[in-house]
Design an enzyme around this catalytic site. Sequence first.
Site, short mmCIF file in Angstrom:
data_model
loop_
_atom_site.label_atom_id
_atom_site.label_comp_id
_atom_site.label_asym_id
_atom_site.label_seq_id
_atom_site.Cartn_x
_atom_site.Cartn_y
_atom_site.Cartn_z
N GLU A 130 0.82 -1.22 0.00
CA GLU A 130 0.00 0.00 0.00
C GLU A 130 0.85 1.26 0.00
O GLU A 130 0.34 2.34 0.34
CB GLU A 130 -0.90 0.10 1.25
CG GLU A 130 -1.88 -0.99 1.47
CD GLU A 130 -2.73 -0.77 2.72
OE1 GLU A 130 -2.58 0.27 3.39
OE2 GLU A 130 -3.55 -1.66 3.02
N ALA A 131 2.16 1.16 -0.25
CA ALA A 131 3.08 2.31 -0.11
C ALA A 131 3.24 2.73 1.35
O ALA A 131 3.72 3.83 1.63
CB ALA A 131 2.65 3.50 -0.96
#
Lengths: 324, 324
Positions: B286-287
């Site tokens: 998800e970064a």
Amino acid sequence: PDEAARYAIAAREATLTKPPGSLGRLEELAAWLGAWQGRERPALDRVRVVVFAGNHGVVARGVSPWPASVTAQMVANFAAGGAAINQIARVAGAGLTVVPMMDLAPTADFTVAPAMDQDAFLAAVATGHDAVEAETDLLCLGEMGIGNTTAAAALAASLYGGSGADWAGPGAGSDADGVARKARTIDAALARHAGHAGDPLALARCLGGYEMAAILGAVLAARQKRVPVVLDGFICTAAAAPLLRLNPDGLAHTVLSHRSAEAAHGVLARHLGLEPLLNLGLRLGEASGAALAVPLLRAAAACHGGMATFAEAEVSEKKVSGET
Amino acid sequence: PDEAARYAIAAREATLTKPPGSLGRLEELAAWLGAWQGRERPALDRVRVVVFAGNHGVVARGVSPWPASVTAQMVANFAAGGAAINQIARVAGAGLTVVPMMDLAPTADFTVAPAMDQDAFLAAVATGHDAVEAETDLLCLGEMGIGNTTAAAALAASLYGGSGADWAGPGAGSDADGVARKARTIDAALARHAGHAGDPLALARCLGGYEMAAILGAVLAARQKRVPVVLDGFICTAAAAPLLRLNPDGLAHTVLSHRSAEAAHGVLARHLGLEPLLNLGLRLGEASGAALAVPLLRAAAACHGGMATFAEAEVSEKKVSGET
């Protein structure tokens, strides 16, 4: 710590929309923050950085390539907003307090006498103690003091064994000759104060410094007020170490922000059982590493408090093994 | 990169009120940021997190304990603000863009066919390319896609050698049986597409995924627009890896935010010569790791831009060796 809060945090953590454990140390940090704050949703509205500054008589032995006058100059730089910690505290959303100890008068040269007498040591501990406000969500501690890697190395050696050569490093920029001079100076100090072996507070008094005694007092006050603490680098960690020797649980309310480039810091951290959060080759002091870790704690608290649960978000949970 | 900016940054860095080098990697980060931004004072006013989401045909092989439907559910969770990246991006002061790839239709099962045909691969790369705005000071890239640790492991193995067992790990929570199934699936994929060895883009097409192709396109676009990039964990790093195989300098505009708990990530990072900034046991994607590194970059830029020089603060400089 508040075990009910810790339990509630663990229960909520398991419901959040992510694989269990996938936020790694952030999950531990959220639980640690909440347990010490006594809150099921840890908050970081009032984050305070306190930097204690002090001078060291041992600088007369040539243990630093910087003149002792830099301590006062850096205190002025902190006040003017020009130091690294001013910038990092701003990024961290933290307030900054700088406490010059004893008008920056130096301790005694600890190769020939205790760094502090009983009264001065207790006064310095009390100054640190009084610097901690109960209404603090997180306290970052740090120091400034030309010569204080020598004091930290001497104190660490006196607590955990080894010679000056095992604990001396370049500090704020000593060359090989300077490091050797530090090592010899530490050995002389260890020999001078060997009679205090086994008395951690006496070692802190004889081999530490005013700013280090203040850190010890602040860590102690934070424990009493249940304020979680972020420790900075080598000097700050060494300053707190006597509390662990007095009580194996004495630093449970602290996290270690980073591992310094000063090799002795990694060694000391292992002795203390503290796992640093960051490892970025910092060796500045000033609480710079401690403040740098604050956004990690903010992220931990924000994820814990702000994420949706599987039920709220209608996200499917992991299948149990064997299910298809 | 702008070598004049890099030179100016190094020259200023040496004048700031701290021992030279004492901010460790923060000093390197400031120089890297400024060189790619073409600014003597790096700025982080416009920080963007882009998360690409995609589904994977190989999930039919039982490589994930999570149903493929979770990809779409998490995209909805991102939109509603309930995921970890929403919280971490807010702490980082970054905007968040989520790009669902191909309406979340899955790639082909790459044990039996290329994951993407040429048109679909190029369309996915173009989507990633177009997601990068020139007016960006820093770009954090990440992904969401059930099954994509299998794709990342297959792509990494195809680029750097080794078998499925060398690169498969628990990902989002596989048990030992699940990891063994992943390893066998990867081996089947490697055998199926062995004819493309030595062609990094063909391997990305055959063994990657839509969201991974988009990351590749975004890293490429960022290079063209001189936007510095923060890479997230294993999948993101694997997605960018083909660019390094095409050009030994191809990832110079990127930093690796963290080392994932997924063991293969550390191995891949060493192959790529990327030193992670953080090591916190994250394994979410998800970064989340990329966004978590943003405050470190903010601190680096703030110190470089905001600190006083020795002359400004009237702080004494270090004595040269031998001087007393």
